[in-house]
Motif scaffolding. Structure first.
Motif, PDB file in Angstrom:
ATOM      1  N   TRP A 145       0.819  -1.205   0.000  1.00  0.00           N
ATOM      2  CA  TRP A 145       0.000   0.000   0.000  1.00  0.00           C
ATOM      3  C   TRP A 145       0.859   1.264   0.000  1.00  0.00           C
ATOM      4  CZ3 TRP A 145       0.184   3.714   3.828  1.00  0.00           C
ATOM      5  CH2 TRP A 145       0.821   3.348   5.029  1.00  0.00           C
ATOM      6  N   LYS A 146       2.106   1.143   0.463  1.00  0.00           N
ATOM      7  CA  LYS A 146       2.961   2.328   0.533  1.00  0.00           C
ATOM      8  C   LYS A 146       3.364   2.809  -0.856  1.00  0.00           C
ATOM      9  CE  LYS A 146       4.652   0.928   5.068  1.00  0.00           C
ATOM     10  NZ  LYS A 146       5.809   0.428   5.857  1.00  0.00           N
ATOM     11  N   GLU A 192       1.690   2.027  -3.584  1.00  0.00           N
ATOM     12  CA  GLU A 192       0.433   2.421  -4.222  1.00  0.00           C
ATOM     13  C   GLU A 192       0.034   3.827  -3.792  1.00  0.00           C
ATOM     14  OE1 GLU A 192      -2.182  -0.730  -3.107  1.00  0.00           O
ATOM     15  OE2 GLU A 192      -1.615  -2.002  -4.821  1.00  0.00           O
ATOM     16  N   ARG A 193       0.259   4.137  -2.532  1.00  0.00           N
ATOM     17  CA  ARG A 193      -0.028   5.497  -2.056  1.00  0.00           C
ATOM     18  C   ARG A 193       0.890   6.503  -2.725  1.00  0.00           C
ATOM     19  NH1 ARG A 193       1.232   6.869   4.132  1.00  0.00           N
ATOM     20  NH2 ARG A 193       3.303   6.380   3.297  1.00  0.00           N
ATOM     21  N   SER A 194       2.160   6.130  -2.890  1.00  0.00           N
ATOM     22  CA  SER A 194       3.115   7.017  -3.546  1.00  0.00           C
ATOM     23  C   SER A 194       2.678   7.332  -4.971  1.00  0.00           C
ATOM     24  CB  SER A 194       4.507   6.369  -3.546  1.00  0.00           C
ATOM     25  OG  SER A 194       5.453   7.222  -4.142  1.00  0.00           O
ATOM     26  N   TRP A 217      -0.202   9.679  -4.889  1.00  0.00           N
ATOM     27  CA  TRP A 217       0.254  11.055  -4.672  1.00  0.00           C
ATOM     28  C   TRP A 217       0.683  11.688  -5.990  1.00  0.00           C
ATOM     29  CZ3 TRP A 217       3.890   9.535  -0.050  1.00  0.00           C
ATOM     30  CH2 TRP A 217       3.132   9.495   1.134  1.00  0.00           C
TER      31      TRP A 217
END
Length: 274
Positions: free
Chosen positions: A227-228, A230-232, A235
């Motif tokens: 998820w990290k 994917e979050r990046s 953003w």
């Protein structure tokens, strides 16, 4: 300049961000014989570029309130791109984060995402979008999703081909103590990046591979780490100029991606000051 325009410009490019940007662009030098291009307010031009990236508007629709014409903004964007400004800005912001111990080198995470492209270089038929033309954004982040390296390719290029260039593209970042650092401890990726050659290549560079094996493990091996990245990527897609590619030149689309990565890192830096 109207107060509303001043407020917008300050939000797009705060003073603290401009302090990082100001030393980077090449400055205007008058020619002894006269003539040449007249100097411009570089902050105004840079703010206009950030506005185009953020809003997704066409250059010709750039509001005049920024104090620069769309032609000047686009021309300076091209010059800065050729000079490698966006890569240097990304590194400058990473240096500030690294000096504060805010770059997590325990692992790096890599992934990619495709966008539609109307034309230009670094495009290709997207196999997951009915063969429509597209480009692929490749992102490598630290363990917390801070983008360390980015790249662009045609949508038909396999994700795994970007692995080595991304790792080699990690800049040497300042540390809180000791020398600069550019090597994470582990590399996390889904099964699209699995290859015996990659495993050997990573071992030679002292990197521990955490890559899902096709037919044995699902891409969910990334588990709580996926998820990290994917979050990046989410953003980065928050900058609307990246959601659909309009640039004819692949280098210009990569420039916008590099600027988005730098601004994403800056937002983390700004939070540390609040």
């Amino acid at each position: 300049m109207p107060a509303v325009s001043v407020d917008l410009s300050k939000r797009l490019v705060p003073d603290e961000l401009w302090e990082l940007v100001a030393p980077l662009p090449s400055t205007f030098a008058a020619r002894p014989q006269g003539g040449g291009t007249a100097p411009r307010d570089e902050r105004a031009v840079f703010t206009a570029v950030v506005y185009v990236l953020t809003s997704g508007c066409a250059w010709r629709h750039l509001p005049p309130t920024f104090g620069t014409s769309s032609a000047t903004a686009h021309r300076r964007f091209t010059v800065w791109t050729e000079a490698g400004l966006w890569r240097r800005l990304h590194r400058a912001v990473l240096d500030e984060l690294g000096a504060r111990g805010e770059v997590d080198w325990t692992s790096a995470i890599v992934d990619a995402a495709s966008v539609r492209a109307r034309r230009g270089s670094l495009t290709g038929s997207n196999p997951v979008d009915r063969g429509k033309k597209g480009s692929k954004l490749h992102v490598l982040s630290d363990a917390q999703g801070v983008p360390l390296a980015v790249a662009v390719s045609g949508a038909n290029m396999h994700d795994s081909l970007a692995l080595k260039p991304l790792i080699l593209g990690i800049p040497a970042v300042r540390s809180r103590r000791g020398p600069r650092r550019r090597r994470p401890v582990k590399l996390r990726a889904d099964k699209a990046y699995f290859a015996a050659e990659h495993l050997s290549w990573l071992r030679e560079r002292g990197l521990v591979a955490r890559i899902a094996r096709p037919g044995i493990e699902s891409g969910e091996r990334l588990g709580r780490h996926r998820w990290k990245i994917e979050r990046s990527i989410a953003w980065l897609f928050g900058y609307r100029r990246l959601t659909v590619r309009h640039e004819r030149k692949g280098s210009h689309f990569l420039a916008f991606l590099g600027l988005a990565a730098a601004l994403t890192c800056y937002k983390k830096l700004a939070k540390l000051a609040t």
